[in-house]
Design a protein around this motif. Structure first.
Motif, PDB file in Angstrom:
ATOM      1  N   VAL A  22       0.858  -1.190   0.000  1.00  0.00           N
ATOM      2  CA  VAL A  22       0.000   0.000   0.000  1.00  0.00           C
ATOM      3  C   VAL A  22       0.888   1.232   0.000  1.00  0.00           C
ATOM      4  O   VAL A  22       1.946   1.250   0.625  1.00  0.00           O
ATOM      5  CB  VAL A  22      -0.973  -0.005   1.203  1.00  0.00           C
ATOM      6  N   GLU A  23       0.448   2.237  -0.755  1.00  0.00           N
ATOM      7  CA  GLU A  23       1.191   3.494  -0.850  1.00  0.00           C
ATOM      8  C   GLU A  23       0.233   4.675  -0.740  1.00  0.00           C
ATOM      9  O   GLU A  23      -0.901   4.602  -1.210  1.00  0.00           O
ATOM     10  CB  GLU A  23       1.917   3.603  -2.191  1.00  0.00           C
ATOM     11  N   LEU A  71      -5.733   4.864   4.750  1.00  0.00           N
ATOM     12  CA  LEU A  71      -5.094   3.752   4.048  1.00  0.00           C
ATOM     13  C   LEU A  71      -6.029   2.551   3.943  1.00  0.00           C
ATOM     14  O   LEU A  71      -6.012   1.818   2.951  1.00  0.00           O
ATOM     15  CB  LEU A  71      -3.809   3.336   4.763  1.00  0.00           C
ATOM     16  N   ILE A  82      -4.272   6.860  -2.799  1.00  0.00           N
ATOM     17  CA  ILE A  82      -3.867   5.674  -2.049  1.00  0.00           C
ATOM     18  C   ILE A  82      -3.998   4.484  -2.985  1.00  0.00           C
ATOM     19  O   ILE A  82      -5.056   4.268  -3.595  1.00  0.00           O
ATOM     20  CB  ILE A  82      -4.749   5.452  -0.814  1.00  0.00           C
ATOM     21  N   LEU A  84      -3.609   0.416  -3.100  1.00  0.00           N
ATOM     22  CA  LEU A  84      -3.520  -0.808  -2.308  1.00  0.00           C
ATOM     23  C   LEU A  84      -3.549  -2.005  -3.240  1.00  0.00           C
ATOM     24  O   LEU A  84      -4.516  -2.194  -3.964  1.00  0.00           O
ATOM     25  CB  LEU A  84      -4.674  -0.872  -1.303  1.00  0.00           C
ATOM     26  N   ILE A 105      -8.772  -6.474   2.869  1.00  0.00           N
ATOM     27  CA  ILE A 105      -8.213  -5.803   4.040  1.00  0.00           C
ATOM     28  C   ILE A 105      -8.668  -6.532   5.295  1.00  0.00           C
ATOM     29  O   ILE A 105      -9.830  -6.937   5.400  1.00  0.00           O
ATOM     30  CB  ILE A 105      -8.659  -4.333   4.107  1.00  0.00           C
ATOM     31  N   ASP A 179      -4.608  -8.209   1.439  1.00  0.00           N
ATOM     32  CA  ASP A 179      -3.403  -7.493   1.043  1.00  0.00           C
ATOM     33  C   ASP A 179      -2.700  -6.924   2.266  1.00  0.00           C
ATOM     34  O   ASP A 179      -1.476  -6.943   2.351  1.00  0.00           O
ATOM     35  CB  ASP A 179      -3.756  -6.346   0.080  1.00  0.00           C
TER      36      ASP A 179
END
Length: 258
Positions: A22-23, A71, A82, A84, A105, A179
């Protein structure tokens, strides 16, 4: 314990691809208007590597919980992106976000969030039941065995200790092979011994099962279980600590006035 071939992501951080799990890119978030506006996130860009255990820390009001909620798709940012698992979640509408949170998630919260009328097994399988699917039996057995819950599956939450309830919550988070697993003060309601057991299980999930874990905590001892600590203050990133110890975290937080 039932043994079987684990999925490809199971050999520790060094075996993972370089692509982050994730970023966040230039993430900003505020509350209120004009003179009363509070900046929770101030142009934050940060990356979390797949298969690693990261703790987010900072003083009260630093933005750490807001960052995690954004996030995880629980809150929306005012601007920024974001990504993911290759999906830009900031471009999703509410229903798509709901499906993404359910399927990709995992969540482990301080309050456990178990359904009191359901058994431990039913609580663990709840996300899959809501999605209309069933658990992979071998993976279920592996997760439950790893977390030491095989003899507690028929018990309801009130029949379990706090540590056992949190293990059920961890199993529920891991069952869908998400993830990312997000933890919001996951040991805040536990005594130090039980909290240490849960943190060790999260670390083991990262090292042995290849799970990406992002945890918000105020506890330097809890943070020492992570591979990395990301430090925040006044809505921005102010540094990070690789291979943290409780002592190094305390020193870093002291410099931030936490």
């Amino acid at each position: 314990m039932t043994t079987f071939a684990l999925p490809p992501r199971n050999s520790g951080p060094e075996a993972f691809p370089a692509a982050p799990a994730v970023e966040a890119f230039n993430l900003s978030k505020g509350y209120g208007q004009a003179d009363t506006r509070i900046t929770a996130l101030d142009n934050v860009s940060v990356s979390f590597q797949a298969g690693h255990f990261t703790a987010i820390m900072g003083p009260s009001g630093s933005g750490k919980s807001t960052l995690m909620h954004c996030l995880a798709g629980l809150d929306t940012a005012d601007s920024g992106r974001i990504v993911l698992g290759g999906t830009d979640i900031t471009a999703l509408h509410d229903r798509q976000l709901t499906v993404l949170r359910r399927e990709r998630i995992g969540f482990v919260f301080q309050a456990f969030n178990l359904v009191p009328t359901l058994s431990a097994q039913q609580n663990i399988e709840l996300p899959l039941a809501l999605a209309g699917t069933t658990a992979d039996a071998k993976w279920f057995d592996y997760v439950v065995g790893t977390l030491g819950l095989k003899d507690r599956l028929t018990h309801r939450p009130h029949e379990l200790s706090g540590g056992q309830q949190q293990r059920v919550a961890v199993a529920r988070a891991l069952l869908t092979r998400p993830d990312v697993v997000f933890g919001d003060e996951p040991t805040g309601n536990l005594d130090s011994r039980t909290g240490g057991e849960v943190l060790a299980l999260l670390r083991r999930s990262s090292k042995e099962l290849g799970q990406t874990i992002i945890m918000v905590t105020h506890d330097p001892v809890a943070a020492s279980y992570a591979d990395r600590v990301v430090l925040m203050s006044d809505g921005g990133l102010v540094g990070e600590l690789p291979n943290p110890t409780a002592e190094s975290v305390l020193v870093a937080l002291g410099k931030l006035g936490a």
